[in-house]
Structures are given as structure tokens and as C-alpha cells.
Design a protein around this motif. Sequence first.
Motif, PDB file in Angstrom:
ATOM      1  N   GLU A 159       4.329   2.746   4.248  1.00 29.59           N
ATOM      2  CA  GLU A 159       3.450   3.186   3.181  1.00 29.59           C
ATOM      3  C   GLU A 159       3.440   4.608   2.853  1.00 29.59           C
ATOM      4  N   ARG A 168       2.934   2.227   9.210  1.00 28.69           N
ATOM      5  CA  ARG A 168       2.600   3.133   8.441  1.00 28.69           C
ATOM      6  C   ARG A 168       3.809   3.831   7.661  1.00 28.69           C
ATOM      7  N   CYS A 215      12.246   0.829  -0.327  1.00 25.04           N
ATOM      8  CA  CYS A 215      11.125   0.962  -0.787  1.00 25.04           C
ATOM      9  C   CYS A 215      11.193   1.406  -2.205  1.00 25.04           C
ATOM     10  N   ARG A 221       6.476   4.792   0.273  1.00 29.07           N
ATOM     11  CA  ARG A 221       5.819   4.178  -1.069  1.00 29.07           C
ATOM     12  C   ARG A 221       5.361   5.276  -1.890  1.00 29.07           C
ATOM     13  N   PRO A 265       0.936  -1.215  -0.277  1.00 34.20           N
ATOM     14  CA  PRO A 265      -0.003   0.087   0.071  1.00 34.20           C
ATOM     15  C   PRO A 265       0.833   1.314  -0.096  1.00 34.20           C
ATOM     16  N   ALA A 266       0.379   2.436  -0.653  1.00 38.32           N
ATOM     17  CA  ALA A 266       1.094   3.627  -0.566  1.00 38.32           C
ATOM     18  C   ALA A 266      -0.113   4.599  -0.453  1.00 38.32           C
ATOM     19  N   THR A 267       0.507   5.833   0.169  1.00 36.35           N
ATOM     20  CA  THR A 267      -0.276   6.994   0.376  1.00 36.35           C
ATOM     21  C   THR A 267      -0.093   7.930  -0.699  1.00 36.35           C
TER      22      THR A 267
END
Length: 405
Positions: free
Chosen positions: A289, A286, A316, A292, A205-207
Motif C-alpha cells: 500500500e 501495509r 507495484c 503504490r 489500495p494506496a496511501t
Amino acid sequence: MSVALVSEHASPLAVLGGVDAGGQNVHVARLAGALADRGHRVTVYTRRDSRELPDRVALRPGVEVRHVPAGPPGPVPKDELLPHMGAFGRLLAAEWRDGGDPPDLVHSHFWMSGLAALRATRELGLPLVHTYHALGTVKRRHQGAADTSPPARVGRETEVGLGCERIIATCRDEVAELARMGIPPDRVSVVPCGVDTELFRPEGPATPPAGDRHRLLQLGRLVPRKGAAVTIEALTRLPGAELLVAGGPPADRIGHDPEARRLTALARRAGVADRVRFLGGVPGERVAELLRGADVVVCPADYEPFGIVPLEAMACGRPVVASAVGGQLDTVADPETGRLVEPRNPEALALAVAGLLADPAGRAACGEAGRRRVLSRFGWPRVAAATEAVYDAVLAARPAVTEMA
């Protein structure tokens, strides 16, 4: 092998991002786990900073955290802990002597841990290895009158360096600094910090950034030397980018933090407040995430004894722009994995970031090269093996103990 890791202020259980909670906490926790994976029994000794903490906590199989009641059972800034190190050392000696199961080797982390461990190991004749994580000479040089370290720090650091069997430095720059302190290079082995290459990986997952803006991320303790002010100043030259700053107290208290308030005011005066967000301290899960989701990770510290964030970003697959100081000279390969720039220079930082933002293929190539570099040099299994080799050499060099009939 039974190994005692002594880390007086940096507990492996701490929430990261606070003033005194950062890379050393991660290092001690991951090193303990990686040594346990190699079959060693590890106990981490750290100061009790809360009445609610139990005496012992199982961190994971093979690793236990022991809370030592040295000083008041509450938070104490690390620069005020020196008066309690005598008690810390006495308690270590008492536990190892009276418990009947002393460690085979003691590895202290940070200079005050070294003082406590030196007292205990001298009393019991145990071997001591030491890692500084940061040196007072460097801090004094860069912070000047703002340095809150005890005046005796540099002299006591030298005492630890000459009193232990071996120093494990985390980068080449540290070896040269130790030599200037009078500690010969032949007493020093270089073993870098490591990174969890399973937790920090390109997949996952990435923000994502807001809208069509490029995203810059700065991650770490919210203290002036980390250079967030430099990044905010650089942002004035990067109109298509936003900046996320992760670190400090939790998000619901970030508005009360003096450094966050200072930086917010700076962003407002610079006209970029609408493009800067302070996330506060973030849970460990987190961090990957956030990394990324960044186009570029910036690490513009005034000085950095090692710097774990560039490794996490590279693991990452993210390009890094870092100041050319300390351990970052060893970790960031310019131009393969990112860019190294002059510290405290917003124009140089902006220029390097802008070049990467304008070159998506170049960013991707940096990210891929960074991942390969981390896998080949900085994974915790490799770091633990190198650390174990230092332990073995120290034990092999000690005189054999002959029992009297």
C-alpha cells in the motif's frame, strides 16, 4: 525432497524493519513457501530468541519453523551470536541423527548459519548449499571501524564457501567478491532473490500523498548504511516533495531510536523536517500500500548485497532511484525501470528523482517496465525452480551410497 533451511538470526516469523530483521527474513520465508509449492517438505531452523516461542510453528502447509535453543532465550545482536554457533550445529546434528529423519539437503543462510550447518552436515555426511546474503569483505570496506562483525568473519566465510558443495549467490557482483576471497566462480551459481508478485502488484489500495506534494518513499531497516541521510539531504533540492521513511521500531517507539533521532535532527538542520515522516516498522500487509502511493521509491544504500525493496517497488509499478551498488545493478534497469546513481551523492539522487517527478509519462513507463521485468525474472516460482535445479545438481554429483549386504 526434504530440505532444511538454516537461518540462525533471520526468522521467517520476525516483524520486519528492525536492526536485524529485513530482506533475509523475507527471502527465507518466501523460498520455503515456494519450495513447498513445488512439493518439497521444508523445515526452517532459526535461533530461539524468546522463552515464549514454541519449539515448532507451522508457517504454512509444507513448511515448519523449528526454534533451536542455542544461546540465551532472548534477543542477541547478530554480531554477537558467533559463540553460540557451535551449540547450534551440535543441536542440528543431534536432531537429524537422533530423530531418524535427516533432510535430503541443507541450505544455510548467512555465514554463521553456514558454520553451524557445516558442522552438522560434516558429521552426518549431508549435502550443504550456502547463501551468504552479505559478505564481511564488503561490510568492512564500507563501514571501516564502524563494522561490528567479529574479526574472524571473513576467514570463517571462506571456510564455509570452500566447505559446502555449492554457493548460491544472489547477484553477479557477489561472484566477483567471492573470487577475490579465493572461492572459485565454478563453485557458485547465481539465483536472485524473488518477490511475491501477487502481494506486490500495481492494483490495490494506496496511501496517497498529503496535498499536492510528490511522495518519495524509503523502506527498509533504519541503519546508517541504508542512506536515509542522503535522501534527506537530497530533499533540500526537491521543494515539491515529501519523504516517508518506513522501518525501525514500531511507530510508538520510533522517537527513542538512535538512528531516527539522528535523522530527525538532520532534517531539522536541513530545513525539511516538515516534509519528512518516520513511520517506524510497518506490517507486511501495509508495505505494498505504501509503495503504490509513492511517486518514486528511493534506495540509496551505501552498499546492498541484493536489495529486495527495488523488486517490491517495481512489482507495484513504481519507478526506482537506487544507488549503483551490489544487487541493485542487476535488478534496476536504467533507464527502463528507474535510475541508478552514485552512492552517497545527494545531488545525483536529487537530480534523478527530479527528472522523474517532472515526467509523469516517464514515471508510468518505468513502472510498467518494472512490473514486466519482475514477472519475467524475479517471481518466486521462477526463483524456487532455479534453486531446486541447484539442489538437484548437488545431489546428482554426490557419490552413490552402496549398502553392504
